[in-house]
Design a protein around this motif. Structure first.
Motif, PDB file in Angstrom:
ATOM      1  N   LEU A 155       0.826  -1.206   0.000  1.00 29.08           N
ATOM      2  CA  LEU A 155       0.000   0.000   0.000  1.00 29.08           C
ATOM      3  C   LEU A 155       0.861   1.257   0.000  1.00 29.08           C
ATOM      4  CD1 LEU A 155      -2.396  -1.125   2.848  1.00 29.08           C
ATOM      5  CD2 LEU A 155      -2.735  -1.368   0.370  1.00 29.08           C
ATOM      6  N   ARG A 156       0.393   2.260  -0.734  1.00 29.04           N
ATOM      7  CA  ARG A 156       1.079   3.547  -0.702  1.00 29.04           C
ATOM      8  C   ARG A 156       0.399   4.441   0.326  1.00 29.04           C
ATOM      9  NH1 ARG A 156      -0.178   5.318  -6.489  1.00 29.04           N
ATOM     10  NH2 ARG A 156      -2.045   4.252  -5.795  1.00 29.04           N
ATOM     11  N   GLU A 157       1.165   5.136   1.109  1.00 30.42           N
ATOM     12  CA  GLU A 157       0.576   6.085   2.047  1.00 30.42           C
ATOM     13  C   GLU A 157      -0.159   7.148   1.229  1.00 30.42           C
ATOM     14  OE1 GLU A 157       3.105   7.584   5.102  1.00 30.42           O
ATOM     15  OE2 GLU A 157       4.127   5.672   5.316  1.00 30.42           O
ATOM     16  N   ILE A 205       9.916 -10.837  -2.524  1.00 32.18           N
ATOM     17  CA  ILE A 205       9.109 -10.031  -3.454  1.00 32.18           C
ATOM     18  C   ILE A 205       8.912  -8.618  -2.900  1.00 32.18           C
ATOM     19  CG2 ILE A 205       6.747  -9.733  -4.355  1.00 32.18           C
ATOM     20  CD1 ILE A 205       6.758 -12.852  -4.756  1.00 32.18           C
ATOM     21  N   LYS A 206       8.686  -8.531  -1.597  1.00 31.35           N
ATOM     22  CA  LYS A 206       8.477  -7.215  -0.990  1.00 31.35           C
ATOM     23  C   LYS A 206       9.729  -6.344  -1.127  1.00 31.35           C
ATOM     24  CE  LYS A 206       7.050  -3.803   1.386  1.00 31.35           C
ATOM     25  NZ  LYS A 206       5.959  -3.288   2.131  1.00 31.35           N
ATOM     26  N   TYR A 207      10.870  -6.887  -0.735  1.00 30.15           N
ATOM     27  CA  TYR A 207      12.109  -6.097  -0.825  1.00 30.15           C
ATOM     28  C   TYR A 207      12.455  -5.768  -2.273  1.00 30.15           C
ATOM     29  CZ  TYR A 207      13.440  -6.482   4.060  1.00 30.15           C
ATOM     30  OH  TYR A 207      13.479  -6.358   5.421  1.00 30.15           O
ATOM     31  N   SER A 209      10.501  -5.544  -4.860  1.00 28.41           N
ATOM     32  CA  SER A 209       9.586  -4.566  -5.465  1.00 28.41           C
ATOM     33  C   SER A 209       9.957  -3.161  -5.027  1.00 28.41           C
ATOM     34  CB  SER A 209       8.139  -4.863  -5.049  1.00 28.41           C
ATOM     35  OG  SER A 209       7.774  -6.156  -5.467  1.00 28.41           O
ATOM     36  N   ASN A 210      10.158  -2.971  -3.734  1.00 25.36           N
ATOM     37  CA  ASN A 210      10.500  -1.631  -3.270  1.00 25.36           C
ATOM     38  C   ASN A 210      11.860  -1.187  -3.797  1.00 25.36           C
ATOM     39  OD1 ASN A 210       8.162  -1.042  -2.011  1.00 25.36           O
ATOM     40  ND2 ASN A 210       8.860  -1.436   0.064  1.00 25.36           N
ATOM     41  N   ALA A 211      12.816  -2.115  -3.855  1.00 25.33           N
ATOM     42  CA  ALA A 211      14.145  -1.757  -4.359  1.00 25.33           C
ATOM     43  C   ALA A 211      14.073  -1.399  -5.842  1.00 25.33           C
ATOM     44  CB  ALA A 211      15.115  -2.916  -4.147  1.00 25.33           C
ATOM     45  N   LYS A 216      14.018   2.819 -10.023  1.00 30.23           N
ATOM     46  CA  LYS A 216      13.371   3.576 -11.110  1.00 30.23           C
ATOM     47  C   LYS A 216      13.445   5.073 -10.823  1.00 30.23           C
ATOM     48  CE  LYS A 216       9.475   2.781 -14.181  1.00 30.23           C
ATOM     49  NZ  LYS A 216       8.120   2.308 -14.395  1.00 30.23           N
ATOM     50  N   ILE A 217      13.203   5.433  -9.557  1.00 30.73           N
ATOM     51  CA  ILE A 217      13.214   6.856  -9.193  1.00 30.73           C
ATOM     52  C   ILE A 217      14.633   7.425  -9.290  1.00 30.73           C
ATOM     53  CG2 ILE A 217      12.764   8.525  -7.348  1.00 30.73           C
ATOM     54  CD1 ILE A 217      10.569   6.593  -6.350  1.00 30.73           C
ATOM     55  N   SER A 218      15.617   6.710  -8.729  1.00 34.39           N
ATOM     56  CA  SER A 218      16.991   7.233  -8.808  1.00 34.39           C
ATOM     57  C   SER A 218      17.449   7.285 -10.263  1.00 34.39           C
ATOM     58  CB  SER A 218      17.960   6.370  -7.994  1.00 34.39           C
ATOM     59  OG  SER A 218      17.911   6.754  -6.632  1.00 34.39           O
ATOM     60  N   SER A 261       8.456   5.698   4.691  1.00 35.57           N
ATOM     61  CA  SER A 261       8.761   4.654   5.665  1.00 35.57           C
ATOM     62  C   SER A 261       9.304   3.397   5.010  1.00 35.57           C
ATOM     63  CB  SER A 261       7.487   4.299   6.434  1.00 35.57           C
ATOM     64  OG  SER A 261       6.557   3.752   5.531  1.00 35.57           O
ATOM     65  N   CYS A 262       9.205   3.290   3.690  1.00 35.14           N
ATOM     66  CA  CYS A 262       9.554   2.012   3.043  1.00 35.14           C
ATOM     67  C   CYS A 262      10.819   2.062   2.205  1.00 35.14           C
ATOM     68  CB  CYS A 262       8.395   1.542   2.174  1.00 35.14           C
ATOM     69  SG  CYS A 262       7.061   0.844   3.131  1.00 35.14           S
ATOM     70  N   PHE A 263      10.842   2.900   1.168  1.00 41.01           N
ATOM     71  CA  PHE A 263      11.974   2.827   0.232  1.00 41.01           C
ATOM     72  C   PHE A 263      13.324   3.026   0.926  1.00 41.01           C
ATOM     73  CE2 PHE A 263       9.216   4.193  -3.665  1.00 41.01           C
ATOM     74  CZ  PHE A 263       8.609   2.955  -3.643  1.00 41.01           C
ATOM     75  N   PHE A 321       6.834  13.656   3.157  1.00 36.88           N
ATOM     76  CA  PHE A 321       7.665  12.997   2.124  1.00 36.88           C
ATOM     77  C   PHE A 321       6.930  12.848   0.808  1.00 36.88           C
ATOM     78  CE2 PHE A 321       6.508   8.533   1.234  1.00 36.88           C
ATOM     79  CZ  PHE A 321       5.538   8.301   2.189  1.00 36.88           C
ATOM     80  N   LYS A 322       5.608  13.011   0.840  1.00 38.80           N
ATOM     81  CA  LYS A 322       4.788  12.994  -0.369  1.00 38.80           C
ATOM     82  C   LYS A 322       3.435  13.604   0.001  1.00 38.80           C
ATOM     83  CE  LYS A 322       2.468   9.043  -1.199  1.00 38.80           C
ATOM     84  NZ  LYS A 322       2.237   7.652  -1.600  1.00 38.80           N
ATOM     85  N   PRO A 323       2.590  13.953  -0.973  1.00 39.84           N
ATOM     86  CA  PRO A 323       1.301  14.552  -0.627  1.00 39.84           C
ATOM     87  C   PRO A 323       0.342  13.550   0.022  1.00 39.84           C
ATOM     88  CG  PRO A 323       1.796  14.774  -2.994  1.00 39.84           C
ATOM     89  CD  PRO A 323       2.804  13.844  -2.433  1.00 39.84           C
TER      90      PRO A 323
HETATM   91  C1  UDX Z   1       5.895   2.704  -1.192  1.00 39.56           C
HETATM   92  C2  UDX Z   1       5.448   1.668  -2.241  1.00 39.56           C
HETATM   93  O1  UDX Z   1       4.909   2.362  -3.373  1.00 39.56           O
HETATM   94  C3  UDX Z   1       4.449   0.709  -1.649  1.00 39.56           C
HETATM   95  O2  UDX Z   1       4.113  -0.284  -2.610  1.00 39.56           O
HETATM   96  C4  UDX Z   1       5.081   0.058  -0.410  1.00 39.56           C
HETATM   97  O3  UDX Z   1       4.249  -0.856   0.187  1.00 39.56           O
HETATM   98  C5  UDX Z   1       5.498   1.129   0.598  1.00 39.56           C
HETATM   99  O4  UDX Z   1       6.393   2.051  -0.048  1.00 39.56           O
HETATM  100  P1  UDX Z   1       4.952   4.981  -0.190  1.00 39.56           P
HETATM  101  O5  UDX Z   1       6.283   5.112   0.450  1.00 39.56           O
HETATM  102  O6  UDX Z   1       3.743   5.203   0.628  1.00 39.56           O
HETATM  103  O7  UDX Z   1       4.785   3.530  -0.856  1.00 39.56           O
HETATM  104  O8  UDX Z   1       4.869   6.046  -1.365  1.00 39.56           O
HETATM  105  P2  UDX Z   1       5.189   6.122  -2.912  1.00 39.56           P
HETATM  106  O9  UDX Z   1       4.023   6.743  -3.590  1.00 39.56           O
HETATM  107  O10 UDX Z   1       5.662   4.848  -3.458  1.00 39.56           O
HETATM  108  O11 UDX Z   1       6.368   7.214  -2.924  1.00 39.56           O
HETATM  109  C6  UDX Z   1       7.596   7.018  -2.243  1.00 39.56           C
HETATM  110  C7  UDX Z   1       8.539   8.170  -2.495  1.00 39.56           C
HETATM  111  O12 UDX Z   1       8.966   8.172  -3.846  1.00 39.56           O
HETATM  112  C8  UDX Z   1       7.939   9.551  -2.254  1.00 39.56           C
HETATM  113  O13 UDX Z   1       8.889  10.361  -1.591  1.00 39.56           O
HETATM  114  C9  UDX Z   1       7.669  10.097  -3.633  1.00 39.56           C
HETATM  115  O14 UDX Z   1       7.746  11.497  -3.696  1.00 39.56           O
HETATM  116  C10 UDX Z   1       8.810   9.464  -4.422  1.00 39.56           C
HETATM  117  N1  UDX Z   1       8.489   9.291  -5.860  1.00 39.56           N
HETATM  118  C11 UDX Z   1       7.531   8.424  -6.254  1.00 39.56           C
HETATM  119  C12 UDX Z   1       9.225  10.009  -6.807  1.00 39.56           C
HETATM  120  O15 UDX Z   1      10.112  10.808  -6.482  1.00 39.56           O
HETATM  121  N2  UDX Z   1       8.934   9.823  -8.134  1.00 39.56           N
HETATM  122  C13 UDX Z   1       7.979   8.961  -8.560  1.00 39.56           C
HETATM  123  O16 UDX Z   1       7.794   8.835  -9.801  1.00 39.56           O
HETATM  124  C14 UDX Z   1       7.249   8.238  -7.593  1.00 39.56           C
END
Ligand code: UDX
Length: 442
Positions: A155-157, A205-207, A209-211, A216-218, A261-263, A321-323
């Motif tokens: 789940l995404r926050e 799978i959990k680790y 996927s998040n990694a 992708k973001i970096s 809290s995750c990435f 950390f995000k909206p």
């Molecule tokens: C994430 C995973 O998406 C979710 O599947 C997992 O269970 C928990 O971690 P979350 O941390 O709630 O969810 O938010 P997410 O929407 O994934 O964003 C994480 C961070 O990445 C945010 O700081 C966001 O700003 C950043 N982000 C995301 C980017 O910089 N660019 C993007 O394209 C997407």
């Protein structure tokens, strides 16, 4: 749905509470357990301890209808239940590994309090092999039969309720078929794809996927940094890449890095897990390093623009950390504020929701404003840290009216370059050319 199950969920943090509420919403009888009495009391009134759109309403509804309850008492919670979800935290230790102390304590509690066969479901993100340790720990403390299943959450926050009913998959890891089938049945009403694996694969799978998402973001942030130096526009680059279905258009938003809290936690933990078996996970180490640098990019840009930030007043817009969340964990605003203060700047900060949490983690010297206008008024420059709707909708006239210096550093590419050009302000963003007045005027 088959017969509703009697379920206990241990831990009412982000994962536990959303899981408990969601399971009650699809008809199960859920008891959420937390040690914190004031939290339990407030949840009974329908007030959730976290800000998550839609959660309070669903929590109150299911509590009122009698399918959801809260307690601090493990004995009461585990009495006669068929399934126990473990959803306590696995915080990061100093060396980056996940701290198992809360999980271990719950295992002992489970062993001490169950009297009939249960399925123990691990929702918490745990290193590969942990579910086997959980099994061992419970087994050494009880003779009551039980099974362990791994069911990681994705789940995404900020959109957790939406994701619960619209996610991409449910992963169920187990080394025996029957308990996996029971958990699959429990989850059926969510209507999502269910994929069954062995215990260790589910944990991985959990680790992974998040990694991968962090990678992708970096990656896109590095392409953005190169693009801005070469005169390309990252929005166009990302859109052009995203047409390729193998790449996909999601998660290609360049910005000031990932937080939450995750990435950050899971990438570091996976590096440690790999290290534990003598594998040097270079790629993921680079992802983390790129992110650490990216979180400070606005400060670097401002230093390059001003020469020195000494005496500058920065309006920091958005802190979470995000909206759509009040979560400040690993938010870029934290390191940015620290670095600005080190450079001699002062900060006036605003966030629609996260301000109270921000006060606990931002440097003491940071001042807070009640509105966007109040933050901007008399500041030299604005730093946009989080793309809240309210912040994306600030008109350039508002910046122009209040800012002394009229320069904006947008860490989330909230505005189009066309709008910025019309604004007669200096506008800096990520992976796109700067829009500068003196360039427009000549
Ligand atoms: C994430 C995973 O998406 C979710 O599947 C997992 O269970 C928990 O971690 P979350 O941390 O709630 O969810 O938010 P997410 O929407 O994934 O964003 C994480 C961070 O990445 C945010 O700081 C966001 O700003 C950043 N982000 C995301 C980017 O910089 N660019 C993007 O394209 C997407």
């Amino acid at each position: 749905m088959n017969e509703p199950k009697k379920i206990a969920v241990v831990g009412t943090g982000y994962v536990g509470l959303v899981t408990g509420v969601a399971l009650s919403e699809i008809g199960h009888n859920v008891m959420c357990v937390d040690l914190d009495e004031s939290k339990v009391e407030s949840m009974k009134k329908g007030i959730s301890p976290i800000y998550e759109p839609g959660l309070d309403e669903l929590m109150l509804k299911n509590y009122t209808e009698g399918r959801l309850n809260f307690t601090t008492n493990h004995e009461e919670a585990f009495n006669g239940v068929e399934v126990i979800y473990i959803a306590v935290g696995t915080p990061e230790k100093k060396d980056g590994t996940a701290d198992m102390k809360y999980i271990n304590a719950v295992c002992v509690d489970i062993a001490n309090n169950i009297s009939n066969r249960v399925i123990v479901v691990t929702k918490s993100t745990v290193p590969v092999g942990t579910n086997e340790q959980i099994e061992e720990l419970i087994k050494t403390n009880t003779n009551v039969p039980f099974n362990v299943v791994s069911n990681p959450e994705f789940l995404r926050e900020g959109s957790a309720i939406y994701d619960t009913f619209n996610g991409d998959r449910i992963i169920i890891g187990s080394d025996s078929e029957e308990p996996a089938n029971v958990i699959a049945e429990i989850n059926k009403p969510f209507g999502l794809e269910i994929y069954k694996t062995n215990l260790r694969s589910a944990e991985m799978i959990k680790y992974a996927s998040n990694a991968f998402l962090a990678t992708k973001i970096s990656f896109i942030n590095e392409i953005a940094n190169i693009s801005s130096l070469l005169g390309a526009n990252i929005e166009e680059v990302a859109a052009g890449m995203g047409f390729d279905k193998r790449i996909g258009s999601n998660f290609l938003n360049a910005g000031i890095g990932y937080g939450g809290s995750c990435f950050p936690k899971d990438t570091k933990a996976l590096v440690q897990i790999a290290g534990g078996i003598d594998h040097n996970f270079n790629l993921l180490k680079a992802v983390i390093e790129v992110n650490n640098k990216q979180q400070l990019l606005l400060v670097e840009k401002a230093k390059a623009y001003y020469g020195s930030l000494k005496g500058k007043k920065v309006a920091m817009l958005g802190l979470a950390f995000k909206p759509n969340t009040d979560d400040m964990r690993e938010a870029a605003s934290i390191v940015t504020a620290e670095e600005l203060i080190l450079a001699g700047a002062s900060i006036i900060a605003y966030d629609p929701i996260a301000m109270e949490n921000a006060k606990e983690v931002l440097p003491e010297a940071v001042e807070y404003a009640n509105t966007v206008e109040e933050a901007l008024n008399g500041a030299d420059t604005a730093f946009i840290m989080t793309e809240w709707e309210e912040i994306k909708n600030i008109s350039f006239n508002v910046f122009k009216k209040h800012l002394i210096d009229g320069s904006i550093f947008d860490g989330r590419n909230c505005y189009s370059l066309e709008e910025a050009r019309l604004s007669q302000l200096d506008y800096h963003s990520i992976g796109r050319p700067d829009v500068l007045r003196r360039k427009i005027l000549v």
